[in-house]
Motif scaffolding. Structure first.
Motif, PDB file in Angstrom:
ATOM      1  N   ARG A  54       0.825  -1.212   0.000  1.00 40.20           N
ATOM      2  CA  ARG A  54       0.000   0.000   0.000  1.00 40.20           C
ATOM      3  C   ARG A  54       0.854   1.255   0.000  1.00 40.20           C
ATOM      4  NH1 ARG A  54      -3.976   1.055   4.889  1.00 40.20           N
ATOM      5  NH2 ARG A  54      -1.977   0.695   5.901  1.00 40.20           N
ATOM      6  N   TYR A  55       1.927   1.258   0.779  1.00 39.84           N
ATOM      7  CA  TYR A  55       2.772   2.448   0.828  1.00 39.84           C
ATOM      8  C   TYR A  55       3.690   2.557  -0.383  1.00 39.84           C
ATOM      9  CZ  TYR A  55       1.080   3.112   5.539  1.00 39.84           C
ATOM     10  OH  TYR A  55       0.278   3.302   6.628  1.00 39.84           O
ATOM     11  N   ALA A  56       3.961   1.447  -1.055  1.00 42.79           N
ATOM     12  CA  ALA A  56       4.769   1.486  -2.262  1.00 42.79           C
ATOM     13  C   ALA A  56       3.955   1.977  -3.461  1.00 42.79           C
ATOM     14  CB  ALA A  56       5.344   0.116  -2.563  1.00 42.79           C
ATOM     15  N   LEU A  57       2.655   1.812  -3.413  1.00 43.60           N
ATOM     16  CA  LEU A  57       1.791   2.209  -4.522  1.00 43.60           C
ATOM     17  C   LEU A  57       1.877   3.697  -4.837  1.00 43.60           C
ATOM     18  CD1 LEU A  57      -0.270   1.233  -6.596  1.00 43.60           C
ATOM     19  CD2 LEU A  57      -2.053   1.667  -4.921  1.00 43.60           C
ATOM     20  N   PRO A  58       1.784   4.629  -3.897  1.00 48.16           N
ATOM     21  CA  PRO A  58       1.887   6.049  -4.247  1.00 48.16           C
ATOM     22  C   PRO A  58       3.242   6.414  -4.855  1.00 48.16           C
ATOM     23  CG  PRO A  58       0.920   5.821  -2.077  1.00 48.16           C
ATOM     24  CD  PRO A  58       1.394   4.462  -2.503  1.00 48.16           C
ATOM     25  N   VAL A  59       4.311   5.780  -4.371  1.00 50.81           N
ATOM     26  CA  VAL A  59       5.637   6.063  -4.924  1.00 50.81           C
ATOM     27  C   VAL A  59       5.693   5.623  -6.384  1.00 50.81           C
ATOM     28  CG1 VAL A  59       8.084   5.494  -4.737  1.00 50.81           C
ATOM     29  CG2 VAL A  59       6.745   5.928  -2.677  1.00 50.81           C
ATOM     30  N   SER A  60       5.160   4.452  -6.673  1.00 53.58           N
ATOM     31  CA  SER A  60       5.184   3.973  -8.061  1.00 53.58           C
ATOM     32  C   SER A  60       4.268   4.823  -8.941  1.00 53.58           C
ATOM     33  CB  SER A  60       4.775   2.504  -8.132  1.00 53.58           C
ATOM     34  OG  SER A  60       3.457   2.328  -7.654  1.00 53.58           O
ATOM     35  N   THR A  61       3.169   5.311  -8.390  1.00 52.70           N
ATOM     36  CA  THR A  61       2.268   6.170  -9.162  1.00 52.70           C
ATOM     37  C   THR A  61       2.950   7.487  -9.511  1.00 52.70           C
ATOM     38  OG1 THR A  61       0.380   5.202  -8.017  1.00 52.70           O
ATOM     39  CG2 THR A  61       0.002   7.275  -9.136  1.00 52.70           C
ATOM     40  N   VAL A  62       3.633   8.074  -8.556  1.00 49.58           N
ATOM     41  CA  VAL A  62       4.338   9.334  -8.806  1.00 49.58           C
ATOM     42  C   VAL A  62       5.431   9.130  -9.848  1.00 49.58           C
ATOM     43  CG1 VAL A  62       5.875  11.055  -7.763  1.00 49.58           C
ATOM     44  CG2 VAL A  62       3.797  10.341  -6.574  1.00 49.58           C
ATOM     45  N   SER A  63       6.190   8.049  -9.741  1.00 46.29           N
ATOM     46  CA  SER A  63       7.252   7.815 -10.715  1.00 46.29           C
ATOM     47  C   SER A  63       6.675   7.539 -12.098  1.00 46.29           C
ATOM     48  CB  SER A  63       8.157   6.668 -10.259  1.00 46.29           C
ATOM     49  OG  SER A  63       7.430   5.463 -10.175  1.00 46.29           O
ATOM     50  N   ALA A  64       5.514   6.888 -12.182  1.00 45.78           N
ATOM     51  CA  ALA A  64       4.882   6.652 -13.483  1.00 45.78           C
ATOM     52  C   ALA A  64       4.404   7.968 -14.098  1.00 45.78           C
ATOM     53  CB  ALA A  64       3.717   5.686 -13.323  1.00 45.78           C
ATOM     54  N   LEU A  65       3.870   8.853 -13.274  1.00 43.24           N
ATOM     55  CA  LEU A  65       3.437  10.153 -13.790  1.00 43.24           C
ATOM     56  C   LEU A  65       4.621  10.977 -14.281  1.00 43.24           C
ATOM     57  CD1 LEU A  65       0.698  11.169 -11.186  1.00 43.24           C
ATOM     58  CD2 LEU A  65       0.367  10.539 -13.583  1.00 43.24           C
ATOM     59  N   VAL A  66       5.715  10.945 -13.549  1.00 39.63           N
ATOM     60  CA  VAL A  66       6.913  11.669 -13.971  1.00 39.63           C
ATOM     61  C   VAL A  66       7.420  11.107 -15.299  1.00 39.63           C
ATOM     62  CG1 VAL A  66       9.338  12.111 -13.406  1.00 39.63           C
ATOM     63  CG2 VAL A  66       7.571  12.408 -11.663  1.00 39.63           C
ATOM     64  N   ALA A  67       7.420   9.800 -15.431  1.00 42.58           N
ATOM     65  CA  ALA A  67       7.866   9.182 -16.682  1.00 42.58           C
ATOM     66  C   ALA A  67       6.938   9.552 -17.836  1.00 42.58           C
ATOM     67  CB  ALA A  67       7.946   7.664 -16.515  1.00 42.58           C
ATOM     68  N   ALA A  68       5.638   9.584 -17.573  1.00 46.38           N
ATOM     69  CA  ALA A  68       4.685   9.948 -18.635  1.00 46.38           C
ATOM     70  C   ALA A  68       4.878  11.409 -19.065  1.00 46.38           C
ATOM     71  CB  ALA A  68       3.253   9.729 -18.140  1.00 46.38           C
ATOM     72  N   VAL A  69       5.067  12.287 -18.083  1.00 51.79           N
ATOM     73  CA  VAL A  69       5.296  13.695 -18.422  1.00 51.79           C
ATOM     74  C   VAL A  69       6.598  13.837 -19.202  1.00 51.79           C
ATOM     75  CG1 VAL A  69       5.829  15.966 -17.431  1.00 51.79           C
ATOM     76  CG2 VAL A  69       3.912  14.615 -16.523  1.00 51.79           C
ATOM     77  N   ALA A  70       7.625  13.129 -18.824  1.00 51.53           N
ATOM     78  CA  ALA A  70       8.901  13.177 -19.530  1.00 51.53           C
ATOM     79  C   ALA A  70       8.742  12.670 -20.957  1.00 51.53           C
ATOM     80  CB  ALA A  70       9.956  12.380 -18.779  1.00 51.53           C
ATOM     81  N   ALA A  71       7.966  11.606 -21.117  1.00 50.42           N
ATOM     82  CA  ALA A  71       7.753  11.068 -22.472  1.00 50.42           C
ATOM     83  C   ALA A  71       6.974  12.055 -23.329  1.00 50.42           C
ATOM     84  CB  ALA A  71       6.995   9.743 -22.387  1.00 50.42           C
ATOM     85  N   VAL A  72       5.981  12.707 -22.774  1.00 51.68           N
ATOM     86  CA  VAL A  72       5.205  13.706 -23.537  1.00 51.68           C
ATOM     87  C   VAL A  72       6.093  14.898 -23.892  1.00 51.68           C
ATOM     88  CG1 VAL A  72       3.299  15.365 -23.369  1.00 51.68           C
ATOM     89  CG2 VAL A  72       2.981  13.015 -22.593  1.00 51.68           C
ATOM     90  N   LEU A  73       6.894  15.376 -22.960  1.00 50.82           N
ATOM     91  CA  LEU A  73       7.798  16.490 -23.243  1.00 50.82           C
ATOM     92  C   LEU A  73       8.835  16.103 -24.295  1.00 50.82           C
ATOM     93  CD1 LEU A  73       8.402  18.035 -19.708  1.00 50.82           C
ATOM     94  CD2 LEU A  73       7.082  19.003 -21.601  1.00 50.82           C
TER      95      LEU A  73
END
Length: 78
Positions: A54-73
């Motif tokens: 449960r506590y690892a889930l938010p960390v992985s979500t944040v890193s996935a969002l950062v990766a998605a933003v980086a890919a879009v940029l």
């Protein structure tokens, strides 16, 4: 008064039988307690695993969002 009979007579055999009965009950309780301790340890391990996930889930979500933003940029700028 000398004709009166005692209210109760407790013999050594009665005490011994009761002690043996109590010993058996204590043995059963000890076995049940050991089984319960194993169950509690298993439940604690499961709860710890759920908490870690449960506590690892938010960390992985944040890193996935950062990766998605980086890919879009990278797609937009590159």
């Amino acid at each position: 008064m000398s004709d009166e009979k005692p209210y109760a007579v407790v013999t050594v055999a009665d005490v011994f039988a009761e002690v043996r009965t109590l010993s058996g009950q204590l043995s059963t309780i000890s076995t049940q307690l050991a089984a319960m301790e194993r169950r509690v340890a298993d439940l604690e391990q499961r709860a710890d695993a759920v908490d870690r996930w449960r506590y690892a889930l938010p960390v992985s979500t944040v890193s996935a969002l950062v990766a998605a933003v980086a890919a879009v940029l990278a797609a937009v700028l590159g």
